[in-house]
Design an enzyme around this catalytic site. Structure first.
Site, PDB file in Angstrom:
ATOM      1  N   GLY A   1       0.807  -1.216   0.000  1.00 53.56           N
ATOM      2  CA  GLY A   1       0.000   0.000   0.000  1.00 53.56           C
ATOM      3  C   GLY A   1       0.832   1.254   0.000  1.00 53.56           C
ATOM      4  O   GLY A   1       0.322   2.351   0.261  1.00 53.56           O
TER       5      GLY A   1
ATOM      6  N   GLU B   1       4.585  -6.647   0.341  1.00 54.49           N
ATOM      7  CA  GLU B   1       4.105  -7.061  -0.981  1.00 54.49           C
ATOM      8  C   GLU B   1       3.896  -5.849  -1.894  1.00 54.49           C
ATOM      9  O   GLU B   1       2.770  -5.505  -2.252  1.00 54.49           O
ATOM     10  CB  GLU B   1       2.788  -7.831  -0.840  1.00 54.49           C
ATOM     11  CG  GLU B   1       2.902  -9.084   0.021  1.00 54.49           C
ATOM     12  CD  GLU B   1       1.543  -9.625   0.436  1.00 54.49           C
ATOM     13  OE1 GLU B   1       0.513  -9.004   0.084  1.00 54.49           O
ATOM     14  OE2 GLU B   1       1.513 -10.638   1.136  1.00 54.49           O
ATOM     15  N   PRO B   2       4.961  -5.180  -2.309  1.00 54.97           N
ATOM     16  CA  PRO B   2       4.798  -4.013  -3.187  1.00 54.97           C
ATOM     17  C   PRO B   2       4.395  -4.425  -4.597  1.00 54.97           C
ATOM     18  O   PRO B   2       4.971  -5.344  -5.181  1.00 54.97           O
ATOM     19  CB  PRO B   2       6.205  -3.391  -3.182  1.00 54.97           C
ATOM     20  CG  PRO B   2       7.117  -4.567  -2.950  1.00 54.97           C
ATOM     21  CD  PRO B   2       6.363  -5.482  -2.018  1.00 54.97           C
ATOM     22  N   GLY B   3       3.387  -3.774  -5.125  1.00 53.30           N
ATOM     23  CA  GLY B   3       2.977  -4.003  -6.512  1.00 53.30           C
ATOM     24  C   GLY B   3       3.043  -2.701  -7.276  1.00 53.30           C
ATOM     25  O   GLY B   3       3.973  -2.438  -8.034  1.00 53.30           O
TER      26      GLY B   3
ATOM     27  N   ARG C   1      -8.861   2.942 -14.648  1.00 51.00           N
ATOM     28  CA  ARG C   1      -8.677   3.533 -13.327  1.00 51.00           C
ATOM     29  C   ARG C   1      -9.351   4.905 -13.157  1.00 51.00           C
ATOM     30  O   ARG C   1      -9.957   5.163 -12.108  1.00 51.00           O
ATOM     31  CB  ARG C   1      -7.187   3.625 -12.991  1.00 51.00           C
ATOM     32  CG  ARG C   1      -6.502   2.262 -12.882  1.00 51.00           C
ATOM     33  CD  ARG C   1      -5.066   2.370 -12.431  1.00 51.00           C
ATOM     34  NE  ARG C   1      -4.982   2.676 -11.018  1.00 51.00           N
ATOM     35  CZ  ARG C   1      -4.670   3.847 -10.520  1.00 51.00           C
ATOM     36  NH1 ARG C   1      -4.383   4.862 -11.333  1.00 51.00           N
ATOM     37  NH2 ARG C   1      -4.621   4.040  -9.216  1.00 51.00           N
TER      38      ARG C   1
ATOM     39  N   TYR D   1     -11.826   4.426 -10.256  1.00 52.96           N
ATOM     40  CA  TYR D   1     -11.306   4.914  -8.977  1.00 52.96           C
ATOM     41  C   TYR D   1     -11.222   6.440  -8.892  1.00 52.96           C
ATOM     42  O   TYR D   1     -10.720   6.966  -7.901  1.00 52.96           O
ATOM     43  CB  TYR D   1      -9.887   4.380  -8.744  1.00 52.96           C
ATOM     44  CG  TYR D   1      -9.767   2.900  -8.568  1.00 52.96           C
ATOM     45  CD1 TYR D   1     -10.532   2.212  -7.630  1.00 52.96           C
ATOM     46  CD2 TYR D   1      -8.860   2.170  -9.327  1.00 52.96           C
ATOM     47  CE1 TYR D   1     -10.398   0.846  -7.459  1.00 52.96           C
ATOM     48  CE2 TYR D   1      -8.716   0.794  -9.163  1.00 52.96           C
ATOM     49  CZ  TYR D   1      -9.489   0.144  -8.229  1.00 52.96           C
ATOM     50  OH  TYR D   1      -9.354  -1.201  -8.064  1.00 52.96           O
TER      51      TYR D   1
ATOM     52  N   CYS E   1     -18.372   3.602 -26.274  1.00 54.07           N
ATOM     53  CA  CYS E   1     -19.749   4.091 -26.291  1.00 54.07           C
ATOM     54  C   CYS E   1     -20.369   3.984 -24.900  1.00 54.07           C
ATOM     55  O   CYS E   1     -21.265   3.199 -24.626  1.00 54.07           O
ATOM     56  CB  CYS E   1     -20.573   3.286 -27.295  1.00 54.07           C
ATOM     57  SG  CYS E   1     -22.199   3.992 -27.579  1.00 54.07           S
ATOM     58  N   GLU E   2     -19.818   4.751 -23.998  1.00 57.07           N
ATOM     59  CA  GLU E   2     -20.268   4.963 -22.629  1.00 57.07           C
ATOM     60  C   GLU E   2     -19.624   6.277 -22.197  1.00 57.07           C
ATOM     61  O   GLU E   2     -18.749   6.802 -22.893  1.00 57.07           O
ATOM     62  CB  GLU E   2     -19.779   3.847 -21.681  1.00 57.07           C
ATOM     63  CG  GLU E   2     -20.298   2.459 -21.965  1.00 57.07           C
ATOM     64  CD  GLU E   2     -21.715   2.242 -21.480  1.00 57.07           C
ATOM     65  OE1 GLU E   2     -22.210   3.100 -20.703  1.00 57.07           O
ATOM     66  OE2 GLU E   2     -22.319   1.236 -21.872  1.00 57.07           O
TER      67      GLU E   2
ATOM     68  N   TYR F   1      -2.092  -1.801 -12.909  1.00 58.19           N
ATOM     69  CA  TYR F   1      -3.536  -1.921 -13.126  1.00 58.19           C
ATOM     70  C   TYR F   1      -4.002  -1.182 -14.373  1.00 58.19           C
ATOM     71  O   TYR F   1      -5.133  -0.735 -14.447  1.00 58.19           O
ATOM     72  CB  TYR F   1      -4.316  -1.438 -11.898  1.00 58.19           C
ATOM     73  CG  TYR F   1      -3.823  -2.059 -10.619  1.00 58.19           C
ATOM     74  CD1 TYR F   1      -4.058  -3.395 -10.357  1.00 58.19           C
ATOM     75  CD2 TYR F   1      -3.088  -1.320  -9.698  1.00 58.19           C
ATOM     76  CE1 TYR F   1      -3.583  -3.991  -9.206  1.00 58.19           C
ATOM     77  CE2 TYR F   1      -2.602  -1.913  -8.539  1.00 58.19           C
ATOM     78  CZ  TYR F   1      -2.855  -3.250  -8.300  1.00 58.19           C
ATOM     79  OH  TYR F   1      -2.379  -3.831  -7.161  1.00 58.19           O
TER      80      TYR F   1
END
Length: 399
Positions: free
Chosen positions: A217, A258-260, A297, A301, A327-328, A355
């Site tokens: 995180g 756990e770094p991503g 994202r 988010y 088309c949204e 991501y």
């Protein structure tokens, strides 16, 4: 990477295209390893970006691997990770998927009482496990990415410790690790220290404990002026806390993170082409040849990505709303200052490594983009762009 290098990639491989500058990944990894002691291990959170070339690169750096699905485990093994360097942390899976991971001899993390009981009744102490705890710590920049609060589906509540102990006592299950992950975008090191203190408090209930996994995180700056998590300060404080606990209790644990996003976010660029400039009575839109099918994202988010016009970097700054071709409602950025955009210009989205492609889709029957790795000054194609035939793969025609 320079604008010239990015423009060359856009010309060679077309757009839209994801580009990963792996030198950035190395820099971020070394920032972590230089900030923590020798008894701290880093497991790359594969869900951020699973291209096999990225997995091989982080393995080469010395990282281990955190996986949340059995297929991520298989990808990790195919990339060359040893089973003992893989942690499997699934959520809401059945015992069969846990058993498949056992077959591969990786570390297993269980996050609910039901599976813990099933596992214990069937395997007892024959296969050591981790238990994922929900610490009831609300952390992270967005409710959707906070995983340690009381309403989260992740982990076993710290208030259910007696349930865990009951399973341990009745089945003989061997818990060798405790795990917690409170969320993403955590700026304050004190959040990790608060979690660590909870871990210390739980440790006396697990006699075979070897590992404490704090998840990750770490904050990644997306906008100018934002601060990254100070991992050097965190490292010093964590080392002090571990040392003091060992002195008081006589217990020594290996610490895992756990770094991503922290490793791969900065490395990534999404390159797109401006298809149209569309002026309405209130807004000037830049319509690009991508959409939330490639980078979800911002819509999912409300995330912020710096957008730059690398075809006209010295042009007059103007205000644009950048939208996609789905088309949204498909908006990347509202009322954003960008150097004047002309149809055909190449724009880049920064911090697109985590991501981005990983959450892409074929919505609107549009094709997924190519992926390119920039390594040792050269661009390497690491995923081909979808072709029309890919849309029909696995469909079965019955008419």
């Amino acid at each position: 990477m320079t604008n010239k290098e990015l423009l060359k990639i856009a010309d060679e491989f077309g757009t839209p295209v994801y580009v990963y500058d792996v030198e950035s990944i190395r820099h971020q990894y070394e920032k972590l390893t230089s900030s923590f002691g020798k008894k701290t291990r880093f497991f790359y959170a594969a869900k951020a970006l699973t291209n096999i070339n990225i997995l091989k690169y982080v393995k080469k750096l010395g990282a281990s691997l955190d996986c949340v699905s059995i297929n991520e485990v298989k990808l990790g093994l195919k990339a060359g990770f040893a089973p003992q360097n893989i942690l499997f942390t699934p959520n809401c899976v059945d015992l069969a998927e846990i058993e498949e991971a056992m077959h591969h001899k990786v570390h297993i993390n269980i996050d609910n009482i039901s599976i813990l009981e099933q596992f214990g009744n069937k395997y007892g102490s024959s296969y050591p496990i981790f238990v994922r705890i929900n610490p009831h710590i609300f952390a992270g920049g967005n409710y959707k990415i906070s995983t340690g609060h009381i309403d989260s589906k992740f982990g076993i509540s710290i208030h259910q410790l007696r349930h865990i102990e009951r399973v341990m006592n009745t089945t003989g299950i061997n818990v060798e690790g405790l795990h917690m992950h409170t969320g993403s975008e955590i700026k304050d090191p004190e959040v990790f220290l608060q979690g660590l203190e909870i871990m210390f408090g739980l440790a006396e209930h697990f006699p075979n404990l070897k590992y404490l996994d704090m998840g990750s995180g770490f904050k990644v700056p997306y906008q100018d002026g934002e601060m990254e998590t100070d991992v050097k300060e965190l490292g010093k404080k964590v080392e002090k806390a571990i040392h003091e606990f060992a002195k008081e209790s006589g217990k020594h644990f290996e610490l895992w993170f756990e770094p991503g996003k922290f490793l791969v976010s900065k490395s990534g660029y999404l390159l797109v082409k401006a298809n149209v400039i569309k002026q309405t009575t209130a807004t000037v839109f830049v319509g690009v040849n991508s959409g939330f099918n490639h980078l979800i994202r911002p819509m999912f988010y409300d995330s912020y990505h710096i957008i730059e016009n690398i075809s006209n970097p010295k042009g007059t700054e103007r205000i644009y709303t950048v939208v996609g071709n789905i088309c949204e409602t498909d908006t990347f950025a509202w009322d954003r200052k960008i150097h004047e955009v002309r149809e055909g210009d190449i724009l880049i989205f920064r911090n697109a490594g985590a991501y981005g492609f990983e959450m892409s889709s074929n919505f609107n029957s549009r094709l997924k983009p190519a992926e390119v790795m920039f390594l040792d000054g050269k661009a390497h194609l690491i995923r081909k762009r979808d072709e029309f035939e890919d849309l029909l793969r696995n469909q079965v025609e019955v008419l």
